[in-house]
Design a protein around this motif. Structure first.
Motif, mmCIF file in Angstrom:
data_model
loop_
_atom_site.group_PDB
_atom_site.id
_atom_site.type_symbol
_atom_site.label_atom_id
_atom_site.label_comp_id
_atom_site.label_asym_id
_atom_site.label_seq_id
_atom_site.Cartn_x
_atom_site.Cartn_y
_atom_site.Cartn_z
ATOM 1 N N ALA A 488 61.751 11.749 -6.922
ATOM 2 C CA ALA A 488 62.588 10.744 -6.428
ATOM 3 C C ALA A 488 62.408 10.849 -8.394
ATOM 4 C CB ALA A 488 62.547 9.525 -6.377
ATOM 5 N N LYS A 489 60.069 10.692 -8.680
ATOM 6 C CA LYS A 489 59.862 10.180 -9.821
ATOM 7 C C LYS A 489 60.383 11.911 -10.712
ATOM 8 C CE LYS A 489 55.831 13.209 -7.801
ATOM 9 N NZ LYS A 489 56.064 14.065 -8.524
ATOM 10 N N ASP A 490 60.600 12.478 -10.059
ATOM 11 C CA ASP A 490 60.673 13.947 -10.576
ATOM 12 C C ASP A 490 63.190 14.200 -11.962
ATOM 13 O OD1 ASP A 490 58.463 15.108 -10.125
ATOM 14 O OD2 ASP A 490 59.128 16.143 -8.360
ATOM 15 N N PHE A 491 63.493 12.755 -11.436
ATOM 16 C CA PHE A 491 64.139 12.813 -12.752
ATOM 17 C C PHE A 491 64.032 11.379 -12.983
ATOM 18 C CE2 PHE A 491 69.211 11.693 -12.235
ATOM 19 C CZ PHE A 491 69.659 13.289 -12.295
ATOM 20 N N GLU A 492 64.942 12.135 -13.924
ATOM 21 C CA GLU A 492 65.048 10.765 -15.279
ATOM 22 C C GLU A 492 66.628 9.982 -16.007
ATOM 23 O OE1 GLU A 492 62.601 11.426 -17.983
ATOM 24 O OE2 GLU A 492 61.178 11.172 -16.391
ATOM 25 N N MET A 493 66.885 9.119 -16.204
ATOM 26 C CA MET A 493 68.353 9.173 -16.657
ATOM 27 C C MET A 493 68.280 9.833 -17.646
ATOM 28 S SD MET A 493 70.957 6.852 -15.867
ATOM 29 C CE MET A 493 72.043 5.439 -16.436
ATOM 30 N N PRO A 494 69.445 10.273 -17.813
ATOM 31 C CA PRO A 494 69.819 11.630 -18.581
ATOM 32 C C PRO A 494 69.987 10.438 -20.069
ATOM 33 C CG PRO A 494 71.776 11.475 -17.636
ATOM 34 C CD PRO A 494 70.061 10.036 -16.398
ATOM 35 N N ASP A 533 63.334 19.263 -15.429
ATOM 36 C CA ASP A 533 62.428 20.427 -15.590
ATOM 37 C C ASP A 533 63.411 21.305 -15.216
ATOM 38 O OD1 ASP A 533 60.496 18.632 -16.798
ATOM 39 O OD2 ASP A 533 59.591 19.312 -14.665
ATOM 40 N N GLY A 534 63.793 22.319 -16.541
ATOM 41 C CA GLY A 534 64.417 23.258 -15.861
ATOM 42 C C GLY A 534 64.756 24.201 -16.873
ATOM 43 N N THR A 580 67.598 27.754 -22.880
ATOM 44 C CA THR A 580 66.120 27.407 -23.283
ATOM 45 C C THR A 580 65.835 26.618 -22.273
ATOM 46 O OG1 THR A 580 67.702 26.716 -25.176
ATOM 47 C CG2 THR A 580 65.437 25.234 -24.940
ATOM 48 N N LEU A 581 64.025 26.481 -21.924
ATOM 49 C CA LEU A 581 63.587 26.097 -21.157
ATOM 50 C C LEU A 581 63.360 24.465 -21.622
ATOM 51 C CD1 LEU A 581 60.551 28.984 -20.381
ATOM 52 C CD2 LEU A 581 62.872 28.205 -19.096
ATOM 53 N N VAL A 582 63.536 23.418 -20.840
ATOM 54 C CA VAL A 582 64.152 22.049 -21.228
ATOM 55 C C VAL A 582 62.697 21.751 -19.965
ATOM 56 C CG1 VAL A 582 65.691 22.051 -22.188
ATOM 57 C CG2 VAL A 582 65.293 22.128 -19.722
ATOM 58 N N GLN A 583 62.741 20.098 -20.895
ATOM 59 C CA GLN A 583 61.633 19.500 -19.856
ATOM 60 C C GLN A 583 62.331 17.782 -19.437
ATOM 61 O OE1 GLN A 583 57.446 19.220 -21.541
ATOM 62 N NE2 GLN A 583 56.756 20.658 -20.179
ATOM 63 N N ARG A 584 62.110 17.583 -18.329
ATOM 64 C CA ARG A 584 62.263 15.722 -18.082
ATOM 65 C C ARG A 584 62.203 15.598 -19.733
ATOM 66 N NH1 ARG A 584 59.312 13.548 -14.307
ATOM 67 N NH2 ARG A 584 58.105 15.681 -14.625
ATOM 68 N N ILE A 632 65.730 7.606 -10.139
ATOM 69 C CA ILE A 632 67.751 6.463 -9.526
ATOM 70 C C ILE A 632 67.726 7.184 -8.584
ATOM 71 C CG2 ILE A 632 67.070 5.660 -12.068
ATOM 72 C CD1 ILE A 632 69.186 8.402 -12.643
ATOM 73 N N LEU A 633 67.268 8.863 -8.694
ATOM 74 C CA LEU A 633 68.454 9.329 -7.062
ATOM 75 C C LEU A 633 66.768 9.688 -6.466
ATOM 76 C CD1 LEU A 633 68.347 12.202 -7.835
ATOM 77 C CD2 LEU A 633 69.865 11.048 -9.120
ATOM 78 N N LYS A 634 67.149 10.449 -5.285
ATOM 79 C CA LYS A 634 66.507 11.364 -4.910
ATOM 80 C C LYS A 634 66.727 12.880 -4.300
ATOM 81 C CE LYS A 634 65.431 8.802 -0.486
ATOM 82 N NZ LYS A 634 64.063 8.751 0.817
ATOM 83 N N VAL A 635 67.483 14.157 -3.894
ATOM 84 C CA VAL A 635 67.049 14.597 -3.469
ATOM 85 C C VAL A 635 66.074 15.729 -2.524
ATOM 86 C CG1 VAL A 635 68.353 16.529 -3.299
ATOM 87 C CG2 VAL A 635 68.996 15.341 -5.138
#
Length: 636
Positions: A488-494, A533-534, A580-584, A632-635
């Motif tokens: 959950a902590k690794d996904f932020e509102m875009p 991150d990805g 492109t490598l991106v971070q949150r 805001i969510l988890k997978v």
């Protein structure tokens, strides 16, 4: 209309392909060559009858199946039109336009009536046999209309032609610029046809009135050639020099690989004047280079005009035509001097810009060793999937046309009832929508472009079965194993806005989860940021959607608004590129929200996880959320 003009431009290549034979016969028969009159007469037989050749060629080119019945319809249309129209006004001379209009009418009427059915007692006149009949009737009516409508049209065309012919350097320069600029659209054939076969008139020794730059030059008009001469320096020197620049700018280890290819296409341009193989190597990689190429073509035309050079061609401005028509030309040696100068300019500009802007011309592509090792497997998997997709669509004989948008194939088929939805889903389709009897949409995901590209050659070759049908299943297994959970902590509102469930998105594909699990946002912010991150795996050309693969192997698609692909990039500014490598929190896309609200059906923005099979997306928050809000969510 644009698509229709492209088809006409493509169809014009049929009759234009007869010109080399005509030019050779006409030229070799002249007194200063072989002095054989019947050879000249044979070539003149083609040149003097270009209108009916255009009618036949265009009609056949526009026919959906290229059938000879369409060619006959084009010929009938031309004969009826030209015979009937002069009874109204015997001063009308439509030139090649009579052939173009007749060819279009014949082709369209063939496509409309080729399969018409009549009662048994009239059955003999059904199908393709009916096409010449309805064509004759249609062209009789059209001749009646054009008998009164064409004179002012012809006057307007003649006035435009006279203006361009009398505009001096600027006229020929504008034509040269547009001639190259329109090549990507295929519409250059349309303006070429007008200039080459209609502009200007000349009365030859036999008293025949000849129209068009090429025809007048080959028939000995001393004023013809300014609209042709300037192409020789470009095709014989400029574009080969561009090839040399691309070779010089290539990476050292890649020179041997691209050298042979560049030499081959450069020599082809020099010898024959066929330039498309060169132009397409940089046309889309660097539009800037292509615009410069178009401008330099205009400059070459203007310089040739200023030096009073008159030279022409029967096919294209290569060395063969240069030598063949040397005896008819005025100041032809000056073209070699101009060509050397143009070649130097091309080399310097192309080399400088390729190096300075790091343009990915042949030999400068980024190489990914790991990707290169796996490319064969990926291509095999896509090829196998293309095979199954075609079979699921009802086979080769049921597929009429392949198109695609961001995530779905947009197929034209003969009968949508033959489409096997279960088969398509078994081999990777996320959903199938049968729009009507002949239109089907197959939801594929962000890899749709590669699948569509793999399907096209298969359709052309009859869709033979691949040697190894297990490649796709192996790939699916490997991908599924690689996908991991997202904490959950690794996904932020875009982006700032209101979270809504997918079911509330006014688009069936997203609302029913055909694309995958996820949620949607009704944005109120103007910047879209990366929620994870990805790596950015795709930025769509229309900039309305971005694909990201997370560090945990999850494929994520963010699709801003609905039907925004139709905006063709308006309202969007991409802030990242593919790979492109991106971070949150990294900015991905800038939005013009007011424009999108006014021009898109909805600004609801689905955020979709496209490759989750075992994992489940659980929403933790809903309603309004600030950009950057975590958990805001988890997978899992």
């Amino acid at each position: 209309m644009f698509s229709f003009l492209q088809k006409i431009g493509k169809s014009l290549m049929f009759p234009i392909a007869t010109l080399p034979a005509a030019a050779l016969l006409l030229r070799f028969g002249q007194d200063d060559m072989l002095g054989i009159p019947f050879m000249s007469a044979a070539g003149a037989g083609i040149i003097d009858n270009l209108a009916i050749i255009f009618a036949i060629g265009i009609a056949m080119g526009l026919a959906h199946d290229g059938n000879g019945g369409a060619a006959l319809a084009g010929a009938v249309a031309y004969l009826v039109l030209t015979s009937a129209i002069v009874t109204i006004n015997d001063t009308i001379n439509m030139g090649v336009f009579s052939g173009i209009i007749s060819g279009i009418a014949g082709g369209l009427l063939y496509n409309k009536f080729y399969n018409v059915k009549f009662p048994q007692w009239l059955a003999f006149f059904g199908g393709r046999r009916f096409v010449p009949i309805v064509t004759a009737a249609t062209m009789t009516i059209l001749a009646g209309v054009l008998g009164y409508a064409w004179p002012p049209i012809q006057e307007g065309l003649d006035s435009a032609g006279e203006w361009i012919l009398n505009a001096g350097m600027f006229g020929v320069g504008a034509y040269g610029f547009l001639n190259r600029l329109l090549i990507p659209t295929g519409l250059h054939h349309v303006i070429n046809t007008v200039v080459w076969f209609d502009f200007g008139t000349f009365t030859d020794a036999s008293g025949e009135v000849v129209r068009g730059e090429i025809n007048r030059f080959l028939k000995g008009d001393p004023t013809a050639g300014p609209f042709l001469s300037g192409f020789f320096p470009i095709m014989m020197f400029g574009l080969p020099a561009a090839c040399l620049a691309m070779y010089a700018a290539a990476k050292k280890e890649r020179k041997a690989v691209v050298g042979g290819m560049l030499f081959s296409i450069g020599f082809t341009s020099f010898l024959t004047g066929i330039t498309e193989p060169i132009e397409f190597t940089f046309m889309f990689l660097s539009p800037l280079l292509y615009v410069i190429h178009a401008l330099l073509t205009g400059v070459s035309m203007m310089v040739s005009y200023a030096l009073d050079i008159h030279h022409g061609f029967g096919f294209s401005a290569g060395a063969i035509d240069y030598v063949l028509n040397y005896g008819l030309a005025t100041n032809p040696l000056l073209l070699l001097v101009v060509g050397l100068g143009i070649g130097i300019i091309y080399f310097v500009i192309f080399y400088f810009l390729i190096i300075k802007l790091d343009l990915k011309t042949p030999g400068r592509e980024e190489e990914d060793e790991e990707g290169a090792e796996n490319a064969g497997s990926d291509n095999k998997a896509v090829d196998v999937r293309a095979y199954h997709t075609i079979e699921g669509l009802g086979g080769v004989d049921n597929v009429v046309a392949v198109d695609y948008c961001t995530t779905r194939l947009r197929m034209t088929v003969k009968d949508s009832d033959r489409v096997n939805e279960k088969e398509l889903k078994r081999h990777g389709a996320m959903g199938v929508m049968k729009i009507n009897k002949t239109n089907v949409q197959v939801v594929i995901g962000t890899a749709v472009e590669f699948l569509a590209d793999a399907m096209k050659p298969r359709l052309a070759n009859g869709n033979p079965a691949p040697s190894d049908l297990s490649v796709v299943e192996k790939e699916k297994t490997n991908e599924a194993a690689a996908v991991q959970a997202i904490a959950a902590k690794d996904f932020e509102m875009p982006i700032q806005g209101d979270i809504i469930p997918l079911s509330e998105v006014p688009d069936e594909v997203f609302a029913k989860g055909m694309m995958g699990q996820g949620f949607a946002i009704v944005p109120t912010g103007n910047i879209l940021y990366s929620p994870v991150d990805g790596r950015v795996v795709s930025v769509f050309p229309t900039k309305h959607a971005i694909g990201i693969k997370t560090d945990t192997g999850v494929d994520l698609l963010i699709h801003v608004g609905l039907d925004t692909v139709k905006l063709k990039g308006q309202g969007f500014e991409a802030l990242v590129e593919q790979d492109t490598l991106v971070q949150r929190g990294d900015a991905l896309l800038k939005l013009d929200l007011e424009f999108l609200k006014a021009n898109a059906p909805s600004i609801a923005t689905p955020v979709i996880f496209t490759n989750l099979t075992e994992q489940k997306v659980t929403m933790i928050k809903d309603g309004f959320q600030e950009q950057g809000t975590a958990s805001i969510l988890k997978v899992d």
